[in-house]
Every structure is written in structure tokens, then in C-alpha cells.
Scaffold this active site. Sequence first.
Site, PDB file in Angstrom:
ATOM      1  N   ILE A 239      84.350  80.597  53.805  1.00  0.00           N
ATOM      2  CA  ILE A 239      85.695  80.025  53.301  1.00  0.00           C
ATOM      3  C   ILE A 239      86.731  81.133  53.492  1.00  0.00           C
ATOM      4  O   ILE A 239      86.471  82.499  53.516  1.00  0.00           O
ATOM      5  CB  ILE A 239      85.343  79.874  51.829  1.00  0.00           C
ATOM      6  CG1 ILE A 239      84.201  79.039  51.642  1.00  0.00           C
ATOM      7  CG2 ILE A 239      86.506  79.614  51.001  1.00  0.00           C
ATOM      8  CD1 ILE A 239      83.757  78.767  50.189  1.00  0.00           C
ATOM      9  N   GLU A 281      80.028  83.675  50.758  1.00  0.00           N
ATOM     10  CA  GLU A 281      80.823  82.502  50.871  1.00  0.00           C
ATOM     11  C   GLU A 281      80.679  81.915  52.352  1.00  0.00           C
ATOM     12  O   GLU A 281      81.383  81.430  52.894  1.00  0.00           O
ATOM     13  CB  GLU A 281      82.398  82.810  50.580  1.00  0.00           C
ATOM     14  CG  GLU A 281      83.173  83.493  51.652  1.00  0.00           C
ATOM     15  CD  GLU A 281      82.980  85.022  52.172  1.00  0.00           C
ATOM     16  OE1 GLU A 281      81.872  85.448  51.948  1.00  0.00           O
ATOM     17  OE2 GLU A 281      83.709  85.386  52.823  1.00  0.00           O
TER      18      GLU A 281
HETATM   19  N1  LIG Z   1      82.526  83.665  43.058  1.00  0.00           N
HETATM   20  C1  LIG Z   1      81.699  84.147  43.907  1.00  0.00           C
HETATM   21  N2  LIG Z   1      82.234  85.226  44.844  1.00  0.00           N
HETATM   22  C2  LIG Z   1      81.470  85.706  45.605  1.00  0.00           C
HETATM   23  C3  LIG Z   1      80.024  85.287  45.760  1.00  0.00           C
HETATM   24  N3  LIG Z   1      79.320  85.786  46.814  1.00  0.00           N
HETATM   25  C4  LIG Z   1      80.093  86.758  47.102  1.00  0.00           C
HETATM   26  N4  LIG Z   1      81.568  86.681  46.718  1.00  0.00           N
HETATM   27  C5  LIG Z   1      82.866  87.131  46.823  1.00  0.00           C
HETATM   28  O1  LIG Z   1      83.420  86.436  48.073  1.00  0.00           O
HETATM   29  C6  LIG Z   1      84.395  87.566  48.724  1.00  0.00           C
HETATM   30  C7  LIG Z   1      84.506  87.520  50.070  1.00  0.00           C
HETATM   31  O2  LIG Z   1      85.563  88.342  50.539  1.00  0.00           O
HETATM   32  P1  LIG Z   1      85.665  88.970  51.935  1.00  0.00           P
HETATM   33  O3  LIG Z   1      84.359  88.980  52.774  1.00  0.00           O
HETATM   34  O4  LIG Z   1      86.402  89.937  51.985  1.00  0.00           O
HETATM   35  O5  LIG Z   1      86.358  87.661  52.712  1.00  0.00           O
HETATM   36  P2  LIG Z   1      87.550  86.607  52.550  1.00  0.00           P
HETATM   37  O6  LIG Z   1      88.233  87.181  51.163  1.00  0.00           O
HETATM   38  O7  LIG Z   1      86.792  85.300  52.295  1.00  0.00           O
HETATM   39  O8  LIG Z   1      88.325  86.668  53.744  1.00  0.00           O
HETATM   40  P3  LIG Z   1      87.838  86.081  55.149  1.00  0.00           P
HETATM   41  O9  LIG Z   1      86.748  85.749  55.304  1.00  0.00           O
HETATM   42  O10 LIG Z   1      88.488  87.010  56.086  1.00  0.00           O
HETATM   43  O11 LIG Z   1      89.097  84.978  55.328  1.00  0.00           O
HETATM   44  C8  LIG Z   1      84.110  88.919  48.017  1.00  0.00           C
HETATM   45  O12 LIG Z   1      85.232  89.331  47.035  1.00  0.00           O
HETATM   46  C9  LIG Z   1      82.638  88.569  47.291  1.00  0.00           C
HETATM   47  O13 LIG Z   1      82.752  89.489  46.088  1.00  0.00           O
HETATM   48  C10 LIG Z   1      79.614  84.456  44.658  1.00  0.00           C
HETATM   49  O14 LIG Z   1      78.509  84.021  44.560  1.00  0.00           O
HETATM   50  N5  LIG Z   1      80.550  83.843  43.654  1.00  0.00           N
END
Ligand SMILES: Nc1nc2c(ncn2[C@@H]2O[C@H](COP(=O)(O)OP(=O)(O)OP(=O)(O)O)[C@@H](O)[C@H]2O)c(=O)[nH]1
Length: 377
Positions: A239, A281
Amino acid sequence: MGLSLEQDITTDLRVLESHLDGMLNRVQHNSLTLKRLQSFEMRLLGLSSLAEMIEFILGEAKALFDLDVISLCLIDAKNEIASYLEVDNYNYQDREGLFLASSEWQLRHSFGLSDQPFLGSYQTTACEKFFSESNQQKPASVVIAPLIRRDKYLGSLNLGSYHNERFMQGMATDFVEHIASVISICLENNLNVETMRRTSLVDPLTGVNNRRFLEQRIEEELDRSQRNREPLSCLFLDIDYFKRINDGFGHQAGDHVLAVVAGVIKKVLRNNDVLARYGGEEFVALLSQSDASTASEIAERIRLSIAKLQVEYADQVIPVTISIGVATYQASRSQKKPVTEIALQLIQTADAALYEAKRKGRNRVENGGLVLVSESV
Ligand SMILES: Nc1nc2c(ncn2[C@@H]2O[C@H](COP(=O)(O)OP(=O)(O)OP(=O)(O)O)[C@@H](O)[C@H]2O)c(=O)[nH]1
């Protein structure tokens, strides 16, 4: 006088002898029945899946206990049994003699079934539910034995004979009660094992499989793809800007988005494709019998479906997009390698393509091509 006494004694002896023969026959018959029952139980206890157990009871018990008709009714209030059997590709809907009931009351009410087996003549209104096969001759006498475990009603074992006198009211029920209790224990055990098997491989937030499941399945899929000389494609999906969604709408909104996105991906995929939540994600999908161009088309369909989504949460609409990397293993064009190595390459290549998609601006599909292409081909 002497002669007549001798004759009387001889007659008595003959009668006694024939009684003794009869008793011996019964003892032999009972010992044979006991042996059969023991072997049935041992094999039943050794089965480790619900589908195997159903097949064993419906298939073997009929011949083993010389029955004309047998059926098994299982209570499936939460639709768990149906889903377990479906996942195992067991065609439960067409299995003759298997009935899934939606509630315990459905059975209790229709039959007034107590905790004791019912024995007697077949009564259409009461028995139909338990022996309702299309063109099969109806039994003349039946036993309907409840399957109960720890006061919980699990279903019923239903035995039928074309002979009126085989099962009659007032007959001893120890034998059938014993079988029913062993089946109940096995049923409870198998249900627990199936539940554990699924929950340990399913991600609770999204309801799709987890990474552990993917790691098991990818090798099986690669084996199959090598055997059948068919392509296997892998999608790595992530995502876009998910952190912003969490930061802007809250972590719970983020969780909701994850579940919705997983549902959309699953809907686009075929039933036998594998979808797993790989990490935060990120999702990975395995598409069997899909070459690189088919996989790209499917990925594009997923991307579009998500871009069109209007995810609503707490009166807000959250825009969501996804980036997807694609990689394909083509058995006919690849080097011979162990499946663990191919699995690693496939996921790494799809991940690298995903990275490209992110680098090129997100909300797009990038195809990383074939993995382990053989020089000699
Ligand atoms: N709500 C929620 N957030 C999650 C979960 N697992 C991971 N995350 C969040 O997903 C986010 C992933 O962020 P990044 O890896 O920086 O990637 P991004 O913001 O999607 O950016 P790009 O992938 O580069 O487009 C982080 O802020 C994690 O805290 C979950 O189970 N629930």
C-alpha cells in the site's frame, strides 16, 4: 425302562450339545465383532483430518458393521466445518450421507432426540432428515445415535438396515453408544486440530493467510509447477504512503484500510491462488498457471480496483493506492534448482520490481520478468 432312560439322556445330551454349539457360535461371532470394532477404533483414532474421518466413517463403517445405509450429521453453527472442508477441496455438498446442520436445535427439535440413541422403525417425518438421499431405498429400521462431547451436541451417527428386525426398540444400545462416543472424541479432536492449523496460518486482522503459510505453500506450488511444466507468478503488493494514512486518519483507520485492501485483492484473485499478508502493509500473491503477461494483467486489475476504492472510516473517505511488483517462474525455461532457492529468487525479484514501481511514482505495476532463466534455452 432302562432303554428309555438312556434315550432320554441321549436326547438331553444332543439338546445340550446343540445349545453349546449355538453359544460357541455366538461367542465366536461376538469376538469377531469386538475385533472389528477395535480395529475400526484404532484406525479412526489415527486419522488426522476431518475429511479423512468423514470418509472413513461413511465408507468403512457401512461394510464393517454390515449396514445398508449410513449417514453422519454434523452441527456446523459457525460454518467452520464447511470452510475447513472447502479449503481441503473436499466436496462436502455432494458427499452422500453427510449432512451439515446449522444448529443443535434443528436436530433436537426435528427428532426430539435425547442424549440416548433412538432405535426402531423408520418413520418418514422424523427420519427423513437423517437419510434423505435421492434415489436410495429407505431403511426399514434405524439407529440414530447422538454425538456428544462435554455436554456439547456435535451431531449424530445414523445407521439403517433394510430389515425391520435389525434395530428394534428395547434392544441394547451399548455397542452403538460406544462407537458414538469414540467418534465424538475423534470429531472433537479433529475439529480442534483443524482450528489450530488454520488460526496459526491466518492473519487475524485481514483474514488472509500469514507469511508462515506462504512459506509452506510456495514450495508446494513450485513443486507442482515443475511437475506440470506450468508457470507460477508472484505478486508483491504494498500500500502506498501507508504511514500517512496512519498519521492522518489514525492507526485504527489504517487497520481498517488493510482489511479492506486484503478483501479487494482476494476478490480479484481466483479461489486457488494464494494470498498472504507478508508484513505490515505488504501482501504476496502466488498465481498458479499464470505466465508473466497474465500476472501483469491481474496485477493491473488489482491496482485499478484499489485506486477506485472509497474506503470510509468514521465519516471520512480515505484515498488508497497500491504498487505491485511481478515475477514469474517458468519451469520450461529455468535452470534446475532446489525449490527453496527458486522461492527465494521469485520473492526477491517481485520485491525488486515493487521497489521499481515505488521509485517510478507508485500506484503502478512493474514486471521483473522471469527468474533463473537458463542460458542454454
Ligand atoms: N495501522 C497499521 N499500521 C501498520 C501495521 N503494520 C505496519 N504498519 C505501519 O505501516 C507503515 C509503513 O510505512 P512505510 O514502510 O514507511 O511505507 P509507506 O508509508 O507505505 O510508504 P511507501 O511504501 O514507500 O509508499 C508504518 O507506519 C507502520 O507503522 C498494522 O498492522 N496496522
